[in-house]
Design a protein around this motif. Sequence first.
Motif, PDB file in Angstrom:
ATOM      1  N   GLY A 163      13.522  10.676  -9.534  1.00  0.00           N
ATOM      2  CA  GLY A 163      13.471   9.555  -8.607  1.00  0.00           C
ATOM      3  C   GLY A 163      13.494   8.226  -9.325  1.00  0.00           C
ATOM      4  N   ILE A 164      12.690   8.118 -10.393  1.00  0.00           N
ATOM      5  CA  ILE A 164      12.652   6.853 -11.135  1.00  0.00           C
ATOM      6  C   ILE A 164      14.016   6.576 -11.765  1.00  0.00           C
ATOM      7  CG2 ILE A 164      11.600   5.680 -13.096  1.00  0.00           C
ATOM      8  CD1 ILE A 164       9.708   5.867 -10.847  1.00  0.00           C
ATOM      9  N   PRO A 188      14.175   6.567  -3.611  1.00  0.00           N
ATOM     10  CA  PRO A 188      14.477   7.900  -3.108  1.00  0.00           C
ATOM     11  C   PRO A 188      13.205   8.559  -2.580  1.00  0.00           C
ATOM     12  CG  PRO A 188      14.724   7.787  -5.496  1.00  0.00           C
ATOM     13  CD  PRO A 188      14.244   6.472  -5.068  1.00  0.00           C
ATOM     14  N   VAL A 193       0.827  -1.202   0.000  1.00  0.00           N
ATOM     15  CA  VAL A 193       0.000   0.000   0.000  1.00  0.00           C
ATOM     16  C   VAL A 193       0.861   1.251   0.000  1.00  0.00           C
ATOM     17  CG1 VAL A 193      -1.673   1.317   1.325  1.00  0.00           C
ATOM     18  CG2 VAL A 193      -1.911  -1.138   1.122  1.00  0.00           C
ATOM     19  N   LEU A 194       1.896   1.264   0.823  1.00  0.00           N
ATOM     20  CA  LEU A 194       2.622   2.519   1.013  1.00  0.00           C
ATOM     21  C   LEU A 194       3.888   2.646   0.187  1.00  0.00           C
ATOM     22  CD1 LEU A 194       2.159   3.241   4.777  1.00  0.00           C
ATOM     23  CD2 LEU A 194       1.353   4.572   2.866  1.00  0.00           C
ATOM     24  N   VAL A 195       4.310   1.586  -0.495  1.00  0.00           N
ATOM     25  CA  VAL A 195       5.497   1.726  -1.331  1.00  0.00           C
ATOM     26  C   VAL A 195       5.208   1.393  -2.787  1.00  0.00           C
ATOM     27  CG1 VAL A 195       7.817   0.916  -1.746  1.00  0.00           C
ATOM     28  CG2 VAL A 195       7.066   1.313   0.568  1.00  0.00           C
ATOM     29  N   LEU A 196       4.628   0.207  -3.033  1.00  0.00           N
ATOM     30  CA  LEU A 196       4.453  -0.177  -4.428  1.00  0.00           C
ATOM     31  C   LEU A 196       3.411   0.682  -5.115  1.00  0.00           C
ATOM     32  CD1 LEU A 196       4.819  -4.037  -4.334  1.00  0.00           C
ATOM     33  CD2 LEU A 196       6.465  -2.277  -4.910  1.00  0.00           C
ATOM     34  N   TYR A 197       2.279   0.908  -4.442  1.00  0.00           N
ATOM     35  CA  TYR A 197       1.270   1.759  -5.066  1.00  0.00           C
ATOM     36  C   TYR A 197       1.805   3.173  -5.324  1.00  0.00           C
ATOM     37  CZ  TYR A 197      -2.871   4.517  -5.858  1.00  0.00           C
ATOM     38  OH  TYR A 197      -3.749   5.404  -6.373  1.00  0.00           O
ATOM     39  N   PRO A 198       2.435   3.815  -4.323  1.00  0.00           N
ATOM     40  CA  PRO A 198       3.031   5.123  -4.618  1.00  0.00           C
ATOM     41  C   PRO A 198       4.036   5.070  -5.754  1.00  0.00           C
ATOM     42  CG  PRO A 198       2.981   4.805  -2.280  1.00  0.00           C
ATOM     43  CD  PRO A 198       2.553   3.513  -2.897  1.00  0.00           C
ATOM     44  N   LEU A 199       4.762   3.957  -5.841  1.00  0.00           N
ATOM     45  CA  LEU A 199       5.750   3.871  -6.913  1.00  0.00           C
ATOM     46  C   LEU A 199       5.063   3.889  -8.267  1.00  0.00           C
ATOM     47  CD1 LEU A 199       8.743   3.452  -7.585  1.00  0.00           C
ATOM     48  CD2 LEU A 199       8.202   1.061  -7.860  1.00  0.00           C
ATOM     49  N   LEU A 252       3.042   9.774 -12.654  1.00  0.00           N
ATOM     50  CA  LEU A 252       3.281  11.225 -12.587  1.00  0.00           C
ATOM     51  C   LEU A 252       4.404  11.653 -13.515  1.00  0.00           C
ATOM     52  CD1 LEU A 252       3.162  12.519  -8.911  1.00  0.00           C
ATOM     53  CD2 LEU A 252       1.643  13.056 -10.786  1.00  0.00           C
ATOM     54  N   VAL A 284      10.435  10.282  -5.064  1.00  0.00           N
ATOM     55  CA  VAL A 284       9.377   9.611  -5.815  1.00  0.00           C
ATOM     56  C   VAL A 284       8.174   9.364  -4.944  1.00  0.00           C
ATOM     57  CG1 VAL A 284       9.107   7.875  -7.589  1.00  0.00           C
ATOM     58  CG2 VAL A 284      11.266   8.088  -6.417  1.00  0.00           C
ATOM     59  N   LEU A 285       8.418   8.974  -3.696  1.00  0.00           N
ATOM     60  CA  LEU A 285       7.324   8.489  -2.872  1.00  0.00           C
ATOM     61  C   LEU A 285       6.540   9.603  -2.217  1.00  0.00           C
ATOM     62  CD1 LEU A 285       9.119   5.502  -1.161  1.00  0.00           C
ATOM     63  CD2 LEU A 285       7.627   5.485  -3.124  1.00  0.00           C
ATOM     64  N   THR A 295       7.619   1.537   6.663  1.00  0.00           N
ATOM     65  CA  THR A 295       8.061   1.125   5.336  1.00  0.00           C
ATOM     66  C   THR A 295       9.544   1.370   5.149  1.00  0.00           C
ATOM     67  OG1 THR A 295       7.655   3.269   4.337  1.00  0.00           O
ATOM     68  CG2 THR A 295       5.847   1.697   4.311  1.00  0.00           C
ATOM     69  N   TYR A 309       2.119   5.020  -8.925  1.00  0.00           N
ATOM     70  CA  TYR A 309       1.539   6.345  -9.105  1.00  0.00           C
ATOM     71  C   TYR A 309       2.623   7.355  -9.487  1.00  0.00           C
ATOM     72  CZ  TYR A 309      -1.259  10.453  -8.161  1.00  0.00           C
ATOM     73  OH  TYR A 309      -1.911  11.639  -8.286  1.00  0.00           O
ATOM     74  N   ILE A 339      -2.142   9.311  -0.726  1.00  0.00           N
ATOM     75  CA  ILE A 339      -2.747   8.132  -0.105  1.00  0.00           C
ATOM     76  C   ILE A 339      -3.100   8.421   1.344  1.00  0.00           C
ATOM     77  CG2 ILE A 339      -2.312   5.789   0.649  1.00  0.00           C
ATOM     78  CD1 ILE A 339      -0.564   5.451  -1.772  1.00  0.00           C
ATOM     79  N   PHE A 373       6.400  18.513  -9.602  1.00  0.00           N
ATOM     80  CA  PHE A 373       6.272  17.128  -9.139  1.00  0.00           C
ATOM     81  C   PHE A 373       6.731  16.137 -10.195  1.00  0.00           C
ATOM     82  CE2 PHE A 373       2.538  18.822  -6.528  1.00  0.00           C
ATOM     83  CZ  PHE A 373       3.384  19.126  -5.485  1.00  0.00           C
ATOM     84  N   ALA A 382       9.691  13.430  -9.709  1.00  0.00           N
ATOM     85  CA  ALA A 382       9.441  11.992  -9.710  1.00  0.00           C
ATOM     86  C   ALA A 382      10.253  11.304 -10.795  1.00  0.00           C
ATOM     87  CB  ALA A 382       7.964  11.715  -9.908  1.00  0.00           C
ATOM     88  N   PRO A 384       2.936  10.815  -3.959  1.00  0.00           N
ATOM     89  CA  PRO A 384       1.913   9.779  -3.897  1.00  0.00           C
ATOM     90  C   PRO A 384       1.558   9.381  -2.471  1.00  0.00           C
ATOM     91  CG  PRO A 384       3.605   9.190  -5.458  1.00  0.00           C
ATOM     92  CD  PRO A 384       4.091  10.383  -4.741  1.00  0.00           C
TER      93      PRO A 384
END
Lengths: 334, 310
Positions: A307-308, B151, A49-55, A61, B154-155, B181, A57, B162, A300, A304, B158
């Motif tokens: 980051g990727i 990093p 929920v807190l890492v893969l989904y944000p990733l 972005l 990125v997070l 996390t 998303y 959430i 943003f 991002a 999002p």
Amino acid sequence: MTVAIDRATGKRRGDREPGPGLGGRLKRGYHKHWYAYAMIAPVAVVLGVLVLYPLVYGLYLTLTDANSLNTVRTIGVNHIDATYKFIGLDNYADILWGPTAYDRFWSHFVWTIAWTAVCVALHYTVGLGLALLLNQKLRGRTLYRLILVLPWAVPTFVTVFGWRFMLADGGIINSALDALHLPSPSWLEDTFWQRFAAIMVNTWCGVPFMMVSLLGGLQSIDASLYEAAEMDGASAWQRFRYVTVPGLRTVSSTVVLLGIIWTFNQFAVIFLLFGNTAPDAQILVTWAYYLGFGQQPRDFAQSAAYGILLLAILIVFTSFYRRWLNRNEQQLAI
Amino acid sequence: MSTSTAPTPASAPVSKENPVKAPKAPKAPRRVRRRGETGLAGSLASHGVLTVASLIALFPILWLVYLSLGPDKDDYLHPGGIWDKMTFANYTFVLEHTKFFDWLKSSLIVTLGTTAIGVLIAATTGYAVSRMRFPGYKKFMWVLLVTQMFPVAVLMVPMYQILSDLKLIDNYFGLVLVYCTTVIPYSAWLLKGYFDTIPFEIDEAGRVDGLTPFGTFFRLILPLAKPGLAVAAFYNFLTAFSEVAFASTFMLSDDKYTLAVGLQSFVSEHDAQRNLMAATAVLIALPAAAFFYLVQKNLVTGLTAGGTKG
């Protein structure tokens, strides 16, 4: 090194009998391992929920032109809907090949690589040296160990403040250099010295982790190996080269990998040491943060995308590292 | 080896007041040196290097403490003058005029929450990966490693969305989840290594005596893994305690700031008042140092006990 025995069943791994079909295997696997999955479930859920989904998303972005002027926001009582649009890979193209790409990305990239290499090399050599010293029978080594771990025990932002005091123009370091009639560089303004100071502070912060890890590794090397080496007339250097170094190999490969990942993404030291005053000393992580949160309008999408790219660099590096380790028949300690 | 300490400039001012202590060699008859013992010169050199290294490690912290005692905001430029007018005025000012105790409270809630939840979850994960060869366990370890690589940039956006969808912005629990996390993957790695060193026969004995897998874990393995757990707790505590980026983005009301964020906001308000900054920094370092000395005994055994096993 690994004894390939399945600890749950006592069977040797690797030469298992041909299994039943996929469905049957899943079912059997579920019956045999349901508690393993139950134990992992909390981590999987939280990370999902807190890492893969944000990733995912965040990945989306990067394909848009989102910034703080066109995302969902609330001004007073007005709720404004997002108006950013899909622009494909333009962000990446702009970062990597766009005008002034050298100043924005490649110069930071080169500096990030240099920063990571120098910092990890210093962490490792200094940490190993201290660990070797602490591993002797020495009066007061517990005290030394306590003191030497201190930089790790005090929160980074506190120690970085301490360093800022010391590195300031009239601070103790420059006063001392003056007293010794050495040139006193402006640590917090000049690009070269900013980089030097960042590496120095990060080394100071990062050595204890390496030291303690390697000390643990040293202590687990069997003493009889040293005894045997000494019986065979090995010199101190030979004992180090042929007993200590191989004995530390698994610990080393793991802590070096972790060190590289952590240093590459080291946010706190540079951010707290310079804030926004050092555009040329920013590594990619702090630069990405600056783009996304330190300027107006906040960009943003570009942030991002950086980051990727960072993540991609690290994943490529790690897979090469792993392959290299496998070729030398070393194991990561996982 | 003994020269491998990096010569940082901090060693210049401290090495002057660093006479290598020369213990008087006893006039004993020549004795045979046993294995593992170093000669006098060797041990002197070791002591010398270690003393210098200790001074380098201590100096920035001691210097901060010293500066925090100076009453005037420019005292850090004339450190010599502080000695004569030392005072705790900065500390009383900070404690009285900031929301220090509110910040301390939120810091402790968030940090201890992260430590407790993080260690528990990481322990179950590490145990599962260490003992049970379920399909995909190796991939799972790599996934954990990869999450270390994300990093912040990125997070952040999002995660913010959430959390605000879940109504967890400006909420202690939300921050605890976010910290989990970041701390769990490494803690799980660490604990997996530690569990690997606990003989598997113990599990078998427990199972033979009729314990469930969870019973074996909670009643046999966890008590044996205390050093590993202590190190994981130490790591979780420190990471959560000193994190700034997430905390400053996700905590909005100033009585819910953590200490790290509070210090940041205090710095931007009182930019020139470095004496107060120093005092705040020292106050913040105290809980972390206290926690450190609680667990430090286990640090060396816990950290790499498993790291040597392939």
